[in-house]
Scaffold this active site. Sequence first.
Site, PDB file in Angstrom:
ATOM      1  N   LYS A 174       0.852  -1.188   0.000  1.00  0.00           N
ATOM      2  CA  LYS A 174       0.000   0.000   0.000  1.00  0.00           C
ATOM      3  C   LYS A 174       0.888   1.239   0.000  1.00  0.00           C
ATOM      4  CE  LYS A 174      -1.736   2.853   3.091  1.00  0.00           C
ATOM      5  NZ  LYS A 174      -1.828   4.019   2.227  1.00  0.00           N
ATOM      6  N   GLU A 253       9.650   0.934  11.179  1.00  0.00           N
ATOM      7  CA  GLU A 253      10.731   1.932  11.171  1.00  0.00           C
ATOM      8  C   GLU A 253      10.076   3.306  11.145  1.00  0.00           C
ATOM      9  OE1 GLU A 253      13.777   1.392  11.858  1.00  0.00           O
ATOM     10  OE2 GLU A 253      13.699  -0.794  11.735  1.00  0.00           O
ATOM     11  N   CYS A 287      13.602  10.764   7.480  1.00  0.00           N
ATOM     12  CA  CYS A 287      13.606  10.258   8.854  1.00  0.00           C
ATOM     13  C   CYS A 287      14.997  10.428   9.476  1.00  0.00           C
ATOM     14  CB  CYS A 287      13.211   8.793   8.871  1.00  0.00           C
ATOM     15  SG  CYS A 287      14.162   7.813   7.709  1.00  0.00           S
ATOM     16  N   GLU A 388       9.652  15.290  16.411  1.00  0.00           N
ATOM     17  CA  GLU A 388      10.049  15.343  14.998  1.00  0.00           C
ATOM     18  C   GLU A 388       9.232  16.411  14.261  1.00  0.00           C
ATOM     19  OE1 GLU A 388       8.764  12.164  12.269  1.00  0.00           O
ATOM     20  OE2 GLU A 388      10.874  11.974  11.721  1.00  0.00           O
TER      21      GLU A 388
HETATM   22  P1  NAD Z   1       2.289   7.936   8.233  1.00  0.00           P
HETATM   23  O1  NAD Z   1       2.526   7.139   9.454  1.00  0.00           O
HETATM   24  O2  NAD Z   1       1.267   8.998   8.255  1.00  0.00           O
HETATM   25  O3  NAD Z   1       1.859   6.953   7.031  1.00  0.00           O
HETATM   26  C1  NAD Z   1       2.659   5.845   6.644  1.00  0.00           C
HETATM   27  C2  NAD Z   1       1.770   4.831   5.930  1.00  0.00           C
HETATM   28  O4  NAD Z   1       0.832   4.302   6.882  1.00  0.00           O
HETATM   29  C3  NAD Z   1       0.933   5.441   4.808  1.00  0.00           C
HETATM   30  O5  NAD Z   1       0.868   4.524   3.724  1.00  0.00           O
HETATM   31  C4  NAD Z   1      -0.419   5.617   5.463  1.00  0.00           C
HETATM   32  O6  NAD Z   1      -1.486   5.628   4.552  1.00  0.00           O
HETATM   33  C5  NAD Z   1      -0.474   4.394   6.371  1.00  0.00           C
HETATM   34  N1  NAD Z   1      -1.429   4.529   7.476  1.00  0.00           N
HETATM   35  C6  NAD Z   1      -1.868   5.674   8.074  1.00  0.00           C
HETATM   36  N2  NAD Z   1      -2.757   5.378   9.044  1.00  0.00           N
HETATM   37  C7  NAD Z   1      -2.897   4.028   9.066  1.00  0.00           C
HETATM   38  C8  NAD Z   1      -3.676   3.124   9.844  1.00  0.00           C
HETATM   39  N3  NAD Z   1      -4.498   3.556  10.786  1.00  0.00           N
HETATM   40  N4  NAD Z   1      -3.552   1.794   9.613  1.00  0.00           N
HETATM   41  C9  NAD Z   1      -2.713   1.336   8.658  1.00  0.00           C
HETATM   42  N5  NAD Z   1      -1.955   2.141   7.880  1.00  0.00           N
HETATM   43  C10 NAD Z   1      -2.041   3.479   8.080  1.00  0.00           C
HETATM   44  O7  NAD Z   1       3.722   8.500   7.785  1.00  0.00           O
HETATM   45  P2  NAD Z   1       4.059   9.486   6.576  1.00  0.00           P
HETATM   46  O8  NAD Z   1       3.587  10.861   6.906  1.00  0.00           O
HETATM   47  O9  NAD Z   1       3.640   8.874   5.276  1.00  0.00           O
HETATM   48  O10 NAD Z   1       5.665   9.434   6.591  1.00  0.00           O
HETATM   49  C11 NAD Z   1       6.464  10.289   7.360  1.00  0.00           C
HETATM   50  C12 NAD Z   1       6.969   9.569   8.596  1.00  0.00           C
HETATM   51  O11 NAD Z   1       7.683   8.399   8.216  1.00  0.00           O
HETATM   52  C13 NAD Z   1       7.943  10.394   9.404  1.00  0.00           C
HETATM   53  O12 NAD Z   1       7.657  10.256  10.773  1.00  0.00           O
HETATM   54  C14 NAD Z   1       9.289   9.758   9.081  1.00  0.00           C
HETATM   55  O13 NAD Z   1      10.277   9.962  10.050  1.00  0.00           O
HETATM   56  C15 NAD Z   1       8.924   8.327   8.920  1.00  0.00           C
HETATM   57  N6  NAD Z   1       9.924   7.607   8.131  1.00  0.00           N
HETATM   58  C16 NAD Z   1      10.732   6.699   8.756  1.00  0.00           C
HETATM   59  C17 NAD Z   1      11.724   6.028   8.036  1.00  0.00           C
HETATM   60  C18 NAD Z   1      12.614   5.012   8.693  1.00  0.00           C
HETATM   61  O14 NAD Z   1      13.148   4.165   7.974  1.00  0.00           O
HETATM   62  N7  NAD Z   1      12.784   5.046   9.991  1.00  0.00           N
HETATM   63  C19 NAD Z   1      11.883   6.300   6.677  1.00  0.00           C
HETATM   64  C20 NAD Z   1      11.050   7.239   6.083  1.00  0.00           C
HETATM   65  C21 NAD Z   1      10.063   7.882   6.812  1.00  0.00           C
END
Ligand code: NAD
Length: 487
Positions: A174, A253, A287, A388
């Site tokens: 997804k 992650e 991140c 963050e």
């Molecule tokens: P997010 O958590 O909002 O969304 C991530 C994914 O989860 C999306 O596909 C979203 O649609 C899905 N999602 C949202 N709510 C959900 C639910 N209730 N159930 C299941 N899936 C759900 O994150 P984002 O805004 O897309 O990304 C930014 C974040 O990602 C930042 O916090 C960043 O630090 C982190 N990030 C971490 C890494 C790492 O490897 N540690 C890498 C890149 C980004």
Amino acid sequence: MTETYQNYIDGEWRDSETGETFDVKNPADTSEVVGSFQRSSEADTNGAIDAAASAEDEWADTPAATRGEFLRETAKRMDDREEELTETLVREEGKLRGEANGEVNRAIDIFYYYAERALDYAGERKKGAADQNLYYVREPMGVAGLIVPWNYPIAIPCWKMAPALATGNTLVIKPSKEAPNVLRKVFECMDEAAEEVGVPDGVINFVTGGGEDVGQAILNHEEVDTVSFTGSRQVGEMIYEQATDDHKRVQTELGSKNPTVVSASADVQEAAETVAAGAFGVTGQACTATERAIVHDSQYEEFVEALVEEAESVQPGFGLDDDSTMGPHVSESELESTLEYVEKGKEEGATLEYGGERLEGDEYDDGYFVQPTIFTDVDNDMGIMQEEVFGPFVGVTTYSDFDEAVELANDVEFGLSAGIVTDDHTEANRFVDEVDFGVVKVNEATTGLELHVPFGGMNASSSETYREQGEEGMDFFTIIKTVYDDY
Ligand code: NAD
């Protein structure tokens, strides 16, 4: 006319049963619609998971060389479309052309890398009793459910999909709602490669839609064996609990609050450039981005001056314009969130040293552009130094002795990537030993990763269950069977 794009389920492109779509827009110019994508339901996702479960045994029995060939053929097609993938990424996520091109090439290399690894990742024979074969083998876990964020919309999906496929798992992925198009194009490449190599239908599935619909359906389905999630801490912690309650294997992650220490021995200009690259590169939407600079007292004033100069030289703009040096935020809500942290910093009593404003004017009015932002006079316990921000935003604080620098670096709940700029070999080694972060960078920006070494966070940045990337990235998708074979 806006193009409408489909899901890829069980070897074919399909509409959602909801009949609904959502639009993706260019964050540098929201009058440009990238495309309409399927607003998929639980039923659509279940269809994809059922297809992946049906293909599970056949794919697990497919020789590793064929699995590798599938990955290699996909990589070749991505390579042929490198420029197109790069521009697609810029138009939906906002990165600069150079940043996007680096990410696309990373994704291609990830597929080539795991195409080779597929061949030599099997198990090991040990010395057993006389007349005994004692060995272990790795078997695929089954169906992988992959949930990914928008900020690296091609690299992160590829670093989850390629090791899953190399080790014989089928998958449902997804993408984020903000940036699904570049991954859809990877699926076009995979579809062609699957046809050529003879990959069974159902091995790869792509379903667009909301987290509450598609994401939750992945977590709720009993045929999903592994859930690999990258995203925010808030969502990730919920997903971890849900998936473990259901006895799925899970890896999350998450976000971070990454520091760079600037030593008394550092070259100040080099330190400012390193912090600016980590803080303002990819608009701070990594991140691994630097959001805290911890600077030795003796260097503080000169460092702040040099960092402000770096910020002044940033030229925000559309990623495909050659003179742009920083793209927009991906969405209105991400822009608003950064601006709220600017207000929070002021309320907490920090000094706004530079930036903090939304950009206005013809070039900017239809996009989500913000100035790079620097706060000084910060305390490490302020919200802007603990939470963050996920924008081009850095707070600068000071330390007087090395123990204090390490203590400040570690004084957050997160632990993804920590850097130090130093000419002092002892300090560098002590920093590596004492800092509680999953990635440590000496004289490098906290951002930027190699694909052939493990990657993951500590503490609140990760479930700490498995690492991604490198050979270790394959462990998550396999389970070990130990065989005692007496003859
Ligand atoms: P997010 O958590 O909002 O969304 C991530 C994914 O989860 C999306 O596909 C979203 O649609 C899905 N999602 C949202 N709510 C959900 C639910 N209730 N159930 C299941 N899936 C759900 O994150 P984002 O805004 O897309 O990304 C930014 C974040 O990602 C930042 O916090 C960043 O630090 C982190 N990030 C971490 C890494 C790492 O490897 N540690 C890498 C890149 C980004």
